[in-house]
Design an enzyme around this catalytic site. Structure first.
Site, PDB file in Angstrom:
ATOM      1  N   GLY A 166       1.440   1.188   1.897  1.00 46.33           N
ATOM      2  CA  GLY A 166       1.353   1.358   0.447  1.00 46.33           C
ATOM      3  C   GLY A 166       1.572   2.792   0.021  1.00 46.33           C
ATOM      4  O   GLY A 166       2.315   3.071  -0.925  1.00 46.33           O
ATOM      5  N   ASP A 167       0.919   3.724   0.695  1.00 51.55           N
ATOM      6  CA  ASP A 167       1.090   5.142   0.367  1.00 51.55           C
ATOM      7  C   ASP A 167       2.539   5.574   0.546  1.00 51.55           C
ATOM      8  O   ASP A 167       3.094   6.306  -0.286  1.00 51.55           O
ATOM      9  CB  ASP A 167       0.196   5.995   1.272  1.00 51.55           C
ATOM     10  N   SER A 168       3.157   5.138   1.643  1.00 52.79           N
ATOM     11  CA  SER A 168       4.533   5.554   1.917  1.00 52.79           C
ATOM     12  C   SER A 168       5.503   4.974   0.904  1.00 52.79           C
ATOM     13  O   SER A 168       6.453   5.645   0.480  1.00 52.79           O
ATOM     14  CB  SER A 168       4.931   5.142   3.337  1.00 52.79           C
ATOM     15  N   ALA A 170       4.774   4.261  -2.191  1.00 49.98           N
ATOM     16  CA  ALA A 170       4.572   5.033  -3.416  1.00 49.98           C
ATOM     17  C   ALA A 170       5.291   6.371  -3.340  1.00 49.98           C
ATOM     18  O   ALA A 170       5.871   6.842  -4.331  1.00 49.98           O
ATOM     19  CB  ALA A 170       3.085   5.237  -3.664  1.00 49.98           C
ATOM     20  N   SER A 171       5.278   6.987  -2.159  1.00 53.66           N
ATOM     21  CA  SER A 171       5.989   8.251  -1.996  1.00 53.66           C
ATOM     22  C   SER A 171       7.481   8.073  -2.230  1.00 53.66           C
ATOM     23  O   SER A 171       8.125   8.915  -2.873  1.00 53.66           O
ATOM     24  CB  SER A 171       5.755   8.797  -0.578  1.00 53.66           C
TER      25      SER A 171
END
Length: 395
Positions: A166-168, A170-171
């Site tokens: 998820g974080d990646s 979003a990045s």
């Protein structure tokens, strides 16, 4: 001289979602100034697998960046950051919505001194809406965005993919939004805000699950290693213990697989001759193929299938990637020296540019390594002001 050479980015925030976006922008040649808390720095410096107390991830996620220490909770530190932002093209931040406004660093405040600034927000649930103020780590956003429901084996607990997906994601959307906003600024001369929600970044990849359910009556869920109704497309064993993925679900490709197996008659067998028939007999077809692949060593199997034009790939691990000649040929394994002199492998730059390639010139810097130089050059800090800020622990 990457494609973003001449673009200056101020990175605020910590962990993954904001800093990975900063890493990508730096890979493409942007000057990325990372602001970190004095004394402690970004927790990523100590996150994950460590050696001698330092993260083995930090040299990569901090690469090509300049480290400036500033206490954002101090009014003088907030003033320093406003001064820096006045000479930047982009600000990337991943604090909880409302935090930047409390610090006097929200978009209206930064725009007042720099109308062309692009401010990119990355948060769990976005800057607006009833859940915007909630804490939202990537794992929670993966659940809310729908991907956890489809990850894992049938009947099992929804699974994590093994990385901070998820974080990646979003990045990646933060970088896409940054580039789109900079392109538009080239026409209008004006900056804008880019609002990236982690759960929406996940949801954007969820294909047609809404239409499948609403119009087709199908609720997609966990299917393990297979794509329901599509065969053969699965993980198969080999004689040396490795596993490979074979994707031969198209009629013509299945005929080539049958030929490689020495069983060309399978492609004419009514049980397997069509896409629908193969999908209906997925389990028995996979068992038949597994019995064949299990008699071949992985290298020989892959070579044979490629010779027949059948899509195949080894399920790689870090160990096998480090010796993979294709990764090496495309500069996807970069060996770089850390501040302690040790050479570490890290992922290469994606994508490849023919004329202005991305570069990794520097691994993650020591905490505050660039504070004085950056604040002097870009924030107009005098020697006396720097001395006071250092003495008071603001930088």
């Amino acid at each position: 001289m990457g494609p973003l050479h001449g673009i200056r980015v101020l990175e605020l925030g910590s962990f993954i979602a904001g800093p990975f976006a900063g890493q990508l922008l730096a890979d493409y040649g942007a000057e990325v100034i990372k602001v970190e808390p004095p004394r402690t720095g970004d927790p990523m410096r100590r996150w994950g697998i460590t050696k001698d107390g330092e993260s083995l991830w930090w040299p990569a996620i901090g690469r090509n960046k300049k480290s400036v220490t500033v206490d954002l909770r101090d009014a003088r530190g907030q003033e320093v950051v406003r001064d820096l932002a006045a000479s930047c093209d982009v600000v990337v931040e991943n604090f909880r919505p409302g935090t930047m406004a409390r610090w006097g660093l929200d978009y209206p405040a930064l725009r007042a001194a720099n109308p062309g600034i692009v401010v990119v927000h990355v948060s769990g649930f976005g800057q607006t809406g009833p859940n915007s103020g909630e804490a939202g780590f990537g794992s929670v956003a993966e659940a809310v965005g729908g991907i956890r429901h489809t990850t894992g084996s049938p009947g099992d607990t929804p699974a994590r993919t093994g990385i901070s997906l998820g974080d990646s994601l979003a990045s990646l959307f933060a970088v896409i939004g940054t580039l789109a906003a900079l392109t538009e600024r080239g026409r209008s001369g004006l900056g804008q805000e880019v609002d990236v929600a982690i759960y929406e970044s996940v949801f954007a990849l969820m294909e047609s699950i809404l239409a499948d359910y609403h119009a087709g009556g199908v609720l997609r869920t966990r299917s393990g290693s297979v794509l329901p109704g599509v065969a053969p497309s699965n993980v198969y064993p080999t004689a040396d213990g490795a596993q490979v993925v074979i994707a031969a679900n198209a009629d013509t490709v299945f005929a080539r697989l049958a030929g490689a197996m020495g069983r060309p008659e399978l492609a004419r067998d009514p049980r397997y001759a069509t896409h629908q028939a193969r999908g209906a007999r997925m389990a028995e077809l996979d068992a038949l193929i597994s019995a064949w692949t299990a008699t071949r060593k992985s290298d020989d199997l892959i070579e044979e299938l490629r010779r027949h034009g059948v899509p195949v790939g080894r399920i790689n691990t870090a160990a096998s990637i480090l010796t993979d000649p294709h990764f090496a040929a495309r500069d996807m394994i970069l060996w770089r020296s850390t501040g302690h002199g040790a050479d570490l492998p890290m992922n290469g730059v994606v994508p490849k540019f023919s004329r202005t390639p991305g570069e990794v010139e520097r691994t993650g810097p020591a905490l505050g390594a660039d504070t004085d130089a950056v604040l002097t050059a870009l924030a107009g800090a005098s020697a006396e002001r720097l001395a006071r800020l250092h003495a008071d622990g603001v930088v």
